[in-house]
Design a protein around this motif. Structure first.
Motif, PDB file in Angstrom:
ATOM      1  N   SER A  90      92.568  99.958  32.953  1.00 28.70           N
ATOM      2  CA  SER A  90      91.840  98.735  32.610  1.00 28.70           C
ATOM      3  C   SER A  90      92.713  97.481  32.604  1.00 28.70           C
ATOM      4  O   SER A  90      93.354  97.163  33.594  1.00 28.70           O
ATOM      5  CB  SER A  90      91.173  98.978  31.256  1.00 28.70           C
ATOM      6  OG  SER A  90      90.367  97.908  30.879  1.00 28.70           O
ATOM      7  N   HIS A  91      92.793  96.818  31.452  1.00 23.64           N
ATOM      8  CA  HIS A  91      93.494  95.529  31.346  1.00 23.64           C
ATOM      9  C   HIS A  91      94.983  95.699  31.054  1.00 23.64           C
ATOM     10  O   HIS A  91      95.692  94.717  30.900  1.00 23.64           O
ATOM     11  CB  HIS A  91      92.865  94.723  30.215  1.00 23.64           C
ATOM     12  CG  HIS A  91      92.865  95.452  28.911  1.00 23.64           C
ATOM     13  ND1 HIS A  91      91.959  96.448  28.629  1.00 23.64           N
ATOM     14  CD2 HIS A  91      93.692  95.374  27.852  1.00 23.64           C
ATOM     15  CE1 HIS A  91      92.216  96.932  27.435  1.00 23.64           C
ATOM     16  NE2 HIS A  91      93.262  96.306  26.933  1.00 23.64           N
ATOM     17  N   ASP A 148      88.457  91.939  34.127  1.00 24.97           N
ATOM     18  CA  ASP A 148      89.690  92.646  33.785  1.00 24.97           C
ATOM     19  C   ASP A 148      90.056  93.578  34.943  1.00 24.97           C
ATOM     20  O   ASP A 148      89.390  93.581  35.987  1.00 24.97           O
ATOM     21  CB  ASP A 148      89.587  93.374  32.434  1.00 24.97           C
ATOM     22  CG  ASP A 148      88.767  94.638  32.505  1.00 24.97           C
ATOM     23  OD1 ASP A 148      87.952  94.769  33.442  1.00 24.97           O
ATOM     24  OD2 ASP A 148      88.925  95.507  31.641  1.00 24.97           O
ATOM     25  N   ASP A 187      89.819  96.675  35.774  1.00 23.64           N
ATOM     26  CA  ASP A 187      88.896  97.649  36.365  1.00 23.64           C
ATOM     27  C   ASP A 187      87.464  97.115  36.401  1.00 23.64           C
ATOM     28  O   ASP A 187      86.517  97.865  36.640  1.00 23.64           O
ATOM     29  CB  ASP A 187      88.975  99.011  35.650  1.00 23.64           C
ATOM     30  CG  ASP A 187      88.566  98.930  34.192  1.00 23.64           C
ATOM     31  OD1 ASP A 187      88.599  97.822  33.616  1.00 23.64           O
ATOM     32  OD2 ASP A 187      88.201  99.977  33.614  1.00 23.64           O
ATOM     33  N   ASP A 244      85.288  95.988  34.153  1.00 25.16           N
ATOM     34  CA  ASP A 244      84.212  96.298  33.212  1.00 25.16           C
ATOM     35  C   ASP A 244      84.136  95.269  32.080  1.00 25.16           C
ATOM     36  O   ASP A 244      83.372  95.442  31.134  1.00 25.16           O
ATOM     37  CB  ASP A 244      84.317  97.731  32.658  1.00 25.16           C
ATOM     38  CG  ASP A 244      85.568  97.963  31.840  1.00 25.16           C
ATOM     39  OD1 ASP A 244      86.443  97.072  31.790  1.00 25.16           O
ATOM     40  OD2 ASP A 244      85.666  99.058  31.243  1.00 25.16           O
ATOM     41  N   ARG A 245      84.922  94.201  32.181  1.00 31.00           N
ATOM     42  CA  ARG A 245      84.840  93.116  31.206  1.00 31.00           C
ATOM     43  C   ARG A 245      84.776  91.793  31.929  1.00 31.00           C
ATOM     44  O   ARG A 245      85.366  91.645  33.014  1.00 31.00           O
ATOM     45  CB  ARG A 245      86.099  93.051  30.354  1.00 31.00           C
ATOM     46  CG  ARG A 245      86.294  94.160  29.389  1.00 31.00           C
ATOM     47  CD  ARG A 245      87.451  93.750  28.511  1.00 31.00           C
ATOM     48  NE  ARG A 245      87.968  94.854  27.750  1.00 31.00           N
ATOM     49  CZ  ARG A 245      89.016  94.746  26.945  1.00 31.00           C
ATOM     50  NH1 ARG A 245      89.660  93.601  26.848  1.00 31.00           N
ATOM     51  NH2 ARG A 245      89.429  95.786  26.248  1.00 31.00           N
TER      52      ARG A 245
HETATM   53 ZN    ZN Z   1      88.396  97.475  31.549  1.00 35.92          ZN
END
Ligand code: ZN
Ligand code: 16G
Length: 542
Positions: free
Chosen positions: A64-65, A276, A278, A280-281
């Motif tokens: 992710s981030h 972010d 990946d 998802d934000r």
């Molecule tokens: Zn993420």
């Protein structure tokens, strides 16, 4: 189970002896070089889960981030939800079993979870753009294969795309086609329909600058561009061709530092957003004519969506129950606006997508967002059926049109998990339909100044919380200290919680001014440091 094959395959993904890792809030996450055995074993676990549920399970390789050197893995359950908490423990056991215990650990899990090893298994695999991800996803494949599971390796994907694909597969296409084209087509069709009904349709253009965190979002948005209506003009920044993933950019950086990402120049009033690593934000932002930076975070996204849905529901004339789910991090002003001005019930749950998602499932329409920009909207089956029926059959033109807008919103929103691409399109459609500028959206309410700090302690679990993490029950005396400190400031609130992803205790404070929020955050951090076994240098403002 072919023990010999398992042993042999596992030996090529050896576990560093003594290393223990925990399936945390969002799966396993640590330095990439420590994860090879975990990936292999999550391949094994995905097969077991698939066998027991007779469904396809997803495995996503991403951190992710987090920094580019990190990586991680999480499992996706049949309808695109996070792995059920009852299996997190199995994941941890399997990841931490020493080489010679692997076989017995698998057998134990099979017994406890009633897995029949003779059943078929199917696993979907996706990965982000980290340099380590390709090799690590190959380790997942090795794990799936050695237990005889079928797999489909989708290669590079955003996390929400994998959730979508898994859900489509397990609903026999009801949720959409289990291909990337299916994803692009579903979202862009709904978006185009919505835009058609807006005043901007035809001639006016919508400009949006997107910071892709040097991650997968850039690739997938480029693939999706041809599907967008011509009015939608997006420009991608931090597309991963020059700089490192998540470095000085991306939704987490922008939210935490409350400043624009590197590499994106803004004109006053220009609408910009950051994904972010990946995708998802998402958070939005702009600068005003004085050059001041304004962040529009997950709370304000939830509020915009709620305003829009509430108006539509009134037009449709249906009493569907709309509710918002937040965490303790939600800005106090957002909660107040939602409850008092908009009159929408708000529920607070523990940090972590699975908790928000679960709660949001209780309502006809559940809007959930974390302040950090992860969120989506869930429609119950009953609400969905009703909305689709009204969009088709309602005689009253006004009501039918409103139901159609709702129907398209429902198709545009990725209901399996927070999705930066889908959220971005939903927000753009709402702004267009309501004719709102980014400043007007921001003006819905004014955020209370706030500060987030982290405190190093010997054992973060020394801090335990209740009431959706809003009150600390241990160590003794900590909550009393927090209450006393909060009492010194106006419009103040503070809480502490052990992180689920890092070895720290997090402190959040808000108050009437930034100075007060900073002071309160620091004082609460000192209390944690003193009462919960602080280690290293005492806490400081960043
Ligand atoms: Zn993420
Ligand atoms: C994970 C969670 C995110 C949460 C964050 C909190 C998922 C997919 N992600 O990234 O929702 O906000 O952890 O981190 O659940 P913390 O426990 O370290 O504060």
């Amino acid at each position: 189970m072919d023990s010999e094959a398992l042993q042999k395959s596992s030996a090529s993904h050896p576990k560093p002896s003594g290393l223990t890792l925990q399936y945390g809030t969002a799966g396993f996450r640590t330095k990439a070089e420590q994860l090879d055995h975990v990936m292999f074993r999550m391949g094994l676990l995905a097969v077991l889960r698939s066998k027991v549920l007779a469904s396809t399970i997803g495995v996503m390789v991403t951190a992710s981030h987090n920094p580019e050197e990190d990586n991680g893995v999480k499992l996706v359950d049949p309808l695109g939800e996070m792995l059920h908490p009852s299996w997190e423990e199995y994941a941890t056991q399997l990841a931490n079993a020493e080489e010679q215990e692997l076989q017995t650990t698998i057998t134990e899990i099979c017994q406890k979870a009633a897995v029949n090893l003779h059943k078929d298994a199917s696993v979907f695999i996706g990965r982000d753009t980290r340099p380590s991800s390709k090799k690590l996803s190959q380790s997942v494949i090795d794990g799936v294969s050695v237990l005889g599971g079928q797999y489909h390796d989708y290669g590079l994907l955003t996390t929400p795309q994998l959730h979508y694909l898994v859900c489509c597969q397990n609903t026999q296409g009801q949720y959409g086609k289990a291909t990337l084209e299916g994803y692009y087509e579903k979202l862009s069709k709904a978006f185009t329909e919505l835009i058609k009904q807006s005043p901007i349709s035809g001639e006016n253009q919508r400009h949006l600058k997107i910071d892709c965190a040097n991650g997968i979002g850039a690739l997938k948005l480029s693939e999706m561009k041809p599907y967008f209506p011509k009015e939608m003009l997006i420009r991608l920044y931090n597309d991963g061709t020059k700089e490192k993933l998540n470095h000085l950019c991306g939704a987490d950086f922008v939210k935490v530092h409350q400043q624009p990402p590197r590499g994106l120049v803004m004109e006053p009033g220009e609408r910009c957003c950051s994904f972010d690593g990946d995708a998802d934000r998402i958070v939005y932002y702009y600068t005003d004519t004085t050059g001041r930076f304004h962040l529009i975070d997950g709370d304000k996204i939830a509020t915009l969506i709620s305003v829009f849905l509430k108006e539509l529901l009134a037009k449709v004339g249906q009493s569907l129950e709309l509710a918002v789910v937040q965490t303790a991090y939600a800005n106090g002003s957002s909660t107040r606006y939602l409850e008092e001005t908009l009159k929408v019930p708000v529920h607070c749950v523990k940090t972590g997508v699975k908790h928000l998602h679960h709660k949001a499932q209780e309502f006809d329409i559940g809007v959930y967002f974390e302040a950090n920009g992860h969120g989506t909207v869930l429609f119950s089956k009953a609400a969905e059926t009703k909305i689709r029926q009204l969009a088709k059959e309602e005689k009253d033109d006004g009501k039918r049109e409103a139901a159609k807008v709702l129907e398209n919103m429902m198709d545009l929103i990725n209901q399996t998990v927070g999705d930066a691409i889908s959220d971005m399109l939903a927000i753009e459609a709402i702004l267009a339909l309501k004719g709102l500028t980014v400043q007007q959206w921001d003006g819905l309410y004014t955020d209370l100044p706030n500060r987030l700090l982290r405190v190093q302690v010997a054992e973060r679990r020394a801090v335990a919380t209740v009431d959706a993490e809003r009150r600390a029950v241990s160590p003794p005396g900590l909550q009393d200290s927090i209450d006393a400190l909060v009492g010194k400031y106006r419009a103040a609130r503070a809480f502490v919680r052990p992180s689920g992803t890092e070895d720290v205790v997090r402190v959040y404070a808000e108050a009437d001014t930034q100075e007060n929020a900073d002071a309160l955050a620091l004082e609460v951090s000192m209390a944690v440091y003193q009462l919960a076994g602080g280690k290293g240098a005492p806490p400081q403002l960043l």
